[in-house]
Scaffold this active site. Structure first.
Site, mmCIF file in Angstrom:
data_model
loop_
_atom_site.group_PDB
_atom_site.id
_atom_site.type_symbol
_atom_site.label_atom_id
_atom_site.label_comp_id
_atom_site.label_asym_id
_atom_site.label_seq_id
_atom_site.Cartn_x
_atom_site.Cartn_y
_atom_site.Cartn_z
ATOM 1 N N ASP A 47 -10.702 2.486 -3.494
ATOM 2 C CA ASP A 47 -11.185 1.191 -3.017
ATOM 3 C C ASP A 47 -12.600 0.890 -3.513
ATOM 4 O OD1 ASP A 47 -8.830 1.078 -1.653
ATOM 5 O OD2 ASP A 47 -9.711 0.991 0.349
ATOM 6 N N ASP A 80 0.833 -1.203 0.000
ATOM 7 C CA ASP A 80 0.000 0.000 0.000
ATOM 8 C C ASP A 80 0.867 1.253 0.000
ATOM 9 O OD1 ASP A 80 -2.381 1.428 0.002
ATOM 10 O OD2 ASP A 80 -3.275 0.227 1.600
ATOM 11 N N GLU A 124 0.194 -0.243 -5.298
ATOM 12 C CA GLU A 124 -0.824 0.804 -5.373
ATOM 13 C C GLU A 124 -0.178 2.126 -5.803
ATOM 14 O OE1 GLU A 124 -3.871 0.819 -2.559
ATOM 15 O OE2 GLU A 124 -4.010 -1.369 -2.556
ATOM 16 N N TRP A 125 0.951 2.006 -6.427
ATOM 17 C CA TRP A 125 1.778 3.125 -6.857
ATOM 18 C C TRP A 125 0.998 4.165 -7.673
ATOM 19 C CZ3 TRP A 125 7.037 1.724 -9.638
ATOM 20 C CH2 TRP A 125 7.732 2.886 -9.962
ATOM 21 N N PRO A 126 0.326 3.770 -8.794
ATOM 22 C CA PRO A 126 -0.368 4.812 -9.575
ATOM 23 C C PRO A 126 -1.552 5.432 -8.847
ATOM 24 C CG PRO A 126 -0.780 2.631 -10.487
ATOM 25 C CD PRO A 126 0.268 2.455 -9.453
ATOM 26 N N LEU A 127 -2.214 4.681 -7.980
ATOM 27 C CA LEU A 127 -3.327 5.237 -7.201
ATOM 28 C C LEU A 127 -2.892 6.469 -6.421
ATOM 29 C CD1 LEU A 127 -6.102 5.169 -5.751
ATOM 30 C CD2 LEU A 127 -5.135 3.468 -4.188
ATOM 31 N N TYR A 128 -1.732 6.399 -5.811
ATOM 32 C CA TYR A 128 -1.238 7.516 -5.002
ATOM 33 C C TYR A 128 -0.511 8.564 -5.845
ATOM 34 C CZ TYR A 128 -2.509 4.825 -0.884
ATOM 35 O OH TYR A 128 -3.220 4.140 0.066
#
Length: 424
Positions: free
Chosen positions: A232, A171, A204-208
């Site tokens: 999510d 995460d 979850e790199w691109p999400l952040y």
């Protein structure tokens, strides 16, 4: 090269050219993470959406995050046909850790809820023919406030390998900068590979990254086996709609990044829970197959309806999701609240999904011109079409000039498989 008389190229030659163009279309710009894993989308079970961060084993012993929960899920995945159809990863999400590291700086499981430790749990899961996934965070703390991996990437990678872990969900909470985030994801990828153990790396790199700037998917694909892009998933139709909308709105950026070894992850399957109607559950299963998404269920497999179980174990739909060509599908068109999605498959086959987004009224009829599907080659000059969802029905032989007509329930989807006919 010899040509037939009159300069007319034979049908087989033209189809070969079409196939070559399809294979070369949207080839990822770089190879995936070189660990030989996730050559098709990962399938399994992940606790978060259904069980969240429930640590109260006194009041809720059957639904708290504990070794008991995961051992029971392993038993069911082994005995009820889940493993046989491909669901092999049993994954722990946040809230498994003790509040502090041990005296040697290593992560440790909560001693009350996981009294036997993660190594014992991994051995148990492996004895059922399954693989164990675990959760950690690139930052100073996990999203739920447990110890993060920042400053401990190599130690944590070695710890997970020593325990026999097979997948890491990593995460992105509590990072001080996007630079720190990116470097942390890269560091952990290299650290996992250095252990010598085969560990799927779920990022979850691109999400952040999206809130700050467009992610570099060429780079992300070099380090991760799959990656979350959007927020999510929740147990609601609004959540499923928003994920599909985000995906279609950004498909020019993300679709070409997907392929064997690296996949876009729209988050968990919530089929078998409480928030989706039957038609909406069909839509999630069909579109996750079209999107070549990891199929990570988050539900209670100990208490799941036969209808939901049958949908999740549908071998025809799983075959689309796991197709070895490894190309992600995309939204072809949208008109009057009807969406048509398609995905190229191996052996010149195609999957097509028609989604009715209208939330008022009854079933709607919709006709699509066969010639418009699959970039003009899906049914050229003819094909056999099978409806896979909601009910498997062999529709028969269609010529390129025909129309494909169906009826779609509100918020529902009809999923088809088109296979080029050999009888012409």
């Amino acid at each position: 090269m010899m040509r037939p008389k009159g300069g007319i190229r034979p049908l087989g030659y033209l189809l070969a050219l079409c196939f070559l163009a399809l294979v070369l279309w949207d080839v990822p710009e770089t190879w995936a993470l070189d660990n030989g894993l996730a050559m098709t989308p990962t399938m399994g079970w992940l606790h978060w959406e259904r069980f969240m961060c429930n640590t109260d084993c006194k009041e809720e012993p059957d639904s708290c995050i504990s070794e008991k929960l995961f051992m029971q899920m392993a038993d069911v995945m082994n005995s009820d046909g889940w493993r046989e159809v491909g669901y092999k990863y049993l994954c722990i999400d946040d809230c498994w850790m003790a509040p502090q590291r041990d005296s040697k700086g290593r992560l440790q499981a909560d001693p009350i809820r996981f009294p036997s430790g993660i190594r014992h749990l991994a051995n148990y899961v492996h004895s059922k023919g399954l693989k164990l996934g675990i959760y950690a965070d690139v930052g100073k703390k996990t999203c739920a406030g447990y110890p993060g991996s920042f400053g401990y990437y190599d130690i944590d990678a070695k710890t997970f390998a020593d325990w026999g872990v097979d997948l890491l969900k990593f995460d992105g909470c509590y990072c001080d900068s996007v630079e720190q985030l990116a470097e942390g994801y890269k560091h952990m990828s290299l650290a996992l590979n250095k252990t010598g153990r085969s560990i799927v790396y779920s990022c979850e790199w691109p999400l952040y990254m999206w809130p700050f700037h467009k992610p570099n998917y060429t780079e992300i694909r070099q380090y991760c086996n799959h990656w979350r892009n959007s927020g999510d998933v929740y147990d609601s139709w609004q959540s499923i709609k928003s994920i599909l909308f985000w995906t279609s709105s950004n498909q020019k950026t993300i679709v070409s990044a997907a392929g064997p070894g690296g996949w876009n992850d729209p988050d968990m399957l919530v089929i078998g829970n409480f928030g989706l109607s039957w038609d909406q559950q069909v839509t999630q299963m069909a579109l996750w197959a079209i999107m070549a998404a990891p199929l990570l269920m988050s539900n209670d497999l100990r208490n799941i309806s036969l209808q939901a179980k049958t949908l999740l174990q549908n071998k025809d739909v799983i075959a689309i999701n796991q197709d070895p060509l490894g190309k992600q599908g995309y939204l072809l068109r949208k008109e009057d609240n009807i969406e048509v999605w398609e995905r190229p498959l191996s052996n010149l086959a195609w999957a097509v999904a028609m989604v009715n987004l209208q939330e008022i009224g009854g079933p709607r009829s919709y006709t699509v011109n066969i010639a418009s599907l699959g970039r003009g080659v899906a049914c050229n000059p003819a094909c056999h079409i099978t409806e896979l969802l909601p009910v498997k029905t062999k529709l028969g032989f269609y010529e390129w000039t025909a129309g494909l007509k169906t009826r779609i329930n509100p918020t529902g989807t009809v999923l088809f498989r088109l296979e080029r006919s050999q009888t012409f």
